[in-house]
Scaffold this motif. Sequence first.
Motif, PDB file in Angstrom:
ATOM      1  N   UNK A 198      33.481  30.228  33.255  1.00  0.00           N
ATOM      2  CA  UNK A 198      34.698  29.612  33.809  1.00  0.00           C
ATOM      3  C   UNK A 198      35.942  30.457  33.502  1.00  0.00           C
ATOM      4  N   UNK A 199      36.112  30.842  32.238  1.00  0.00           N
ATOM      5  CA  UNK A 199      37.394  31.492  31.873  1.00  0.00           C
ATOM      6  C   UNK A 199      37.368  33.004  32.097  1.00  0.00           C
ATOM      7  N   UNK A 200      36.170  33.594  32.228  1.00  0.00           N
ATOM      8  CA  UNK A 200      36.069  35.034  32.473  1.00  0.00           C
ATOM      9  C   UNK A 200      36.053  35.837  31.178  1.00  0.00           C
ATOM     10  N   UNK A 201      35.354  36.962  31.222  1.00  0.00           N
ATOM     11  CA  UNK A 201      35.233  37.778  30.006  1.00  0.00           C
ATOM     12  C   UNK A 201      36.578  38.384  29.595  1.00  0.00           C
ATOM     13  N   UNK A 250      26.064  35.584  35.511  1.00  0.00           N
ATOM     14  CA  UNK A 250      26.871  34.357  35.594  1.00  0.00           C
ATOM     15  C   UNK A 250      28.359  34.618  35.358  1.00  0.00           C
ATOM     16  N   UNK A 251      28.671  35.601  34.523  1.00  0.00           N
ATOM     17  CA  UNK A 251      30.061  35.791  34.064  1.00  0.00           C
ATOM     18  C   UNK A 251      30.722  36.965  34.788  1.00  0.00           C
ATOM     19  N   UNK A 252      31.910  36.724  35.322  1.00  0.00           N
ATOM     20  CA  UNK A 252      32.728  37.793  35.918  1.00  0.00           C
ATOM     21  C   UNK A 252      33.961  38.001  35.036  1.00  0.00           C
ATOM     22  N   UNK A 253      34.578  39.149  35.138  1.00  0.00           N
ATOM     23  CA  UNK A 253      35.756  39.382  34.286  1.00  0.00           C
ATOM     24  C   UNK A 253      36.840  38.334  34.465  1.00  0.00           C
ATOM     25  N   UNK A 254      37.056  37.905  35.713  1.00  0.00           N
ATOM     26  CA  UNK A 254      38.139  36.953  35.977  1.00  0.00           C
ATOM     27  C   UNK A 254      37.674  35.504  35.886  1.00  0.00           C
ATOM     28  N   UNK A 255      36.364  35.261  35.782  1.00  0.00           N
ATOM     29  CA  UNK A 255      35.853  33.898  35.686  1.00  0.00           C
ATOM     30  C   UNK A 255      35.800  33.193  37.024  1.00  0.00           C
ATOM     31  N   UNK A 256      35.740  31.889  36.959  1.00  0.00           N
ATOM     32  CA  UNK A 256      35.676  31.051  38.164  1.00  0.00           C
ATOM     33  C   UNK A 256      37.087  30.576  38.498  1.00  0.00           C
ATOM     34  N   UNK A 257      37.696  31.212  39.458  1.00  0.00           N
ATOM     35  CA  UNK A 257      39.112  30.942  39.742  1.00  0.00           C
ATOM     36  C   UNK A 257      39.319  29.545  40.338  1.00  0.00           C
ATOM     37  N   UNK A 261      41.758  26.869  38.643  1.00  0.00           N
ATOM     38  CA  UNK A 261      42.884  26.301  39.402  1.00  0.00           C
ATOM     39  C   UNK A 261      42.872  24.768  39.313  1.00  0.00           C
ATOM     40  N   UNK A 262      41.663  24.206  39.407  1.00  0.00           N
ATOM     41  CA  UNK A 262      41.565  22.742  39.352  1.00  0.00           C
ATOM     42  C   UNK A 262      41.984  22.224  37.975  1.00  0.00           C
ATOM     43  N   UNK A 263      41.555  22.954  36.948  1.00  0.00           N
ATOM     44  CA  UNK A 263      41.924  22.584  35.570  1.00  0.00           C
ATOM     45  C   UNK A 263      43.442  22.638  35.400  1.00  0.00           C
ATOM     46  N   UNK A 264      44.034  23.722  35.912  1.00  0.00           N
ATOM     47  CA  UNK A 264      45.491  23.897  35.741  1.00  0.00           C
ATOM     48  C   UNK A 264      46.287  22.896  36.562  1.00  0.00           C
ATOM     49  N   UNK A 265      45.726  22.470  37.682  1.00  0.00           N
ATOM     50  CA  UNK A 265      46.436  21.493  38.507  1.00  0.00           C
ATOM     51  C   UNK A 265      46.578  20.152  37.790  1.00  0.00           C
ATOM     52  N   UNK A 266      45.542  19.766  37.079  1.00  0.00           N
ATOM     53  CA  UNK A 266      45.504  18.418  36.492  1.00  0.00           C
ATOM     54  C   UNK A 266      45.941  18.403  35.026  1.00  0.00           C
ATOM     55  N   UNK A 267      45.612  19.475  34.294  1.00  0.00           N
ATOM     56  CA  UNK A 267      45.870  19.483  32.850  1.00  0.00           C
ATOM     57  C   UNK A 267      46.966  20.471  32.479  1.00  0.00           C
TER      58      UNK A 267
END
Length: 361
Positions: A198-201, A250-257, A261-267
């Motif tokens: 989720x957060x990226x390496x 499974x892991x990308x440098x930037x993570x799951x954008x 985005x959904x996390x940042x929208x709500x929290x």
Amino acid sequence: MKYIDEFRDPGAVQRLLTSIHNRSSRPIRLMEFCGGHTHAILKFGLRQLLPPSIRLLSGPGCPVCVTASTDLDRAIAMAHLPDLILTTFGDMMRVPGSQGSLQDAKAQGADVRMVYSTLDALSIARANPDRQVIFLAIGFETTAPTVAAAVLQAQAEGLDNFSIFSLHKLTPPAMKAILEAGEVQLSGIIGPGHVTTVIGSNAWHFLPRDYGIPCAIAGFEPLDILQAVYALVDMVERGAPAVSNAYRRSVRPEGNLVAQQMMQQVFQVSAAEWRGLGSVTDSGLSLRSEYAAFDATRRFPVAVHSSLEPRGCLCGEVLRGVVEPPECPLFDGACTPEHPVGPCMVSSEGACAAYAQYGEA
Ligand code: SF4
């Protein structure tokens, strides 16, 4: 490689172990942040296969275990409010708070229900329009996006009887807190696979940059973990700390954008209380003011007395990597999976449960 068998291939495991043995020339301590890694390491007997100079320590990567007693006590107090249904994941039901667990509260008449997902909690809210439904939201960056999605869904449906008690926690600040405390001298970190998906390496670059410590992101199969260990040993031997990604499928440098985005929208990021670490700045997620209607702490303020840790329990020390579970005087005596004293024995991701389950004492 595509199939699980390939990640457990004995020949490949043996070749990697030989490489690790050949490359390792000095004692090192590696911390696996994630409880899933602790279980995999013990389940596959990897500790015994590595050189004795490589010590693997558990970290604070079990969301049930790091939930502070105070927060659990608040959840139990909410559960006792009239006309209220408190929902949560199964492991949280058995974790002892100061005055008992959510399971005890249920036995005393509180309506506490186990759910498998936030969507189950939403369904309960839809089915009980005359009652308030709280979801006790625990978990790291892996779980928070799904809870954010549930809040957005509740808003879209106009559900006015659903709220969450957000106890979500962020992993990099907890790792920083452990390093800043300096209680354990670590040579490297096995980075959490699911969280980093989720957060990226890139989120772990502060480890080599600010602390001179290498990090290798790992999946949960033997080859994943051994590849990460080899990467860490190699970086230590070369004196070249960096972030290595041993979980590229499974892991990308930037993570799951999208999830971010959904996390940042709500929290929004806020301080959080961790069992074993205390209050850690910027390590939690609270609901943004736009979503205050879904915030159980605002809708149902409850006061709790100062919370107590289970007597004799060393879960805090286990979560900081200061002691290993068998060093707790209660391990395998007063505290067992059948009669757990602390959360590290309750949770399926807890280090004490892993040691007890796989017979390492
Ligand atoms: S053995 Fe039990 S009491 Fe001791 S640290 Fe582990 S969970 Fe806590």
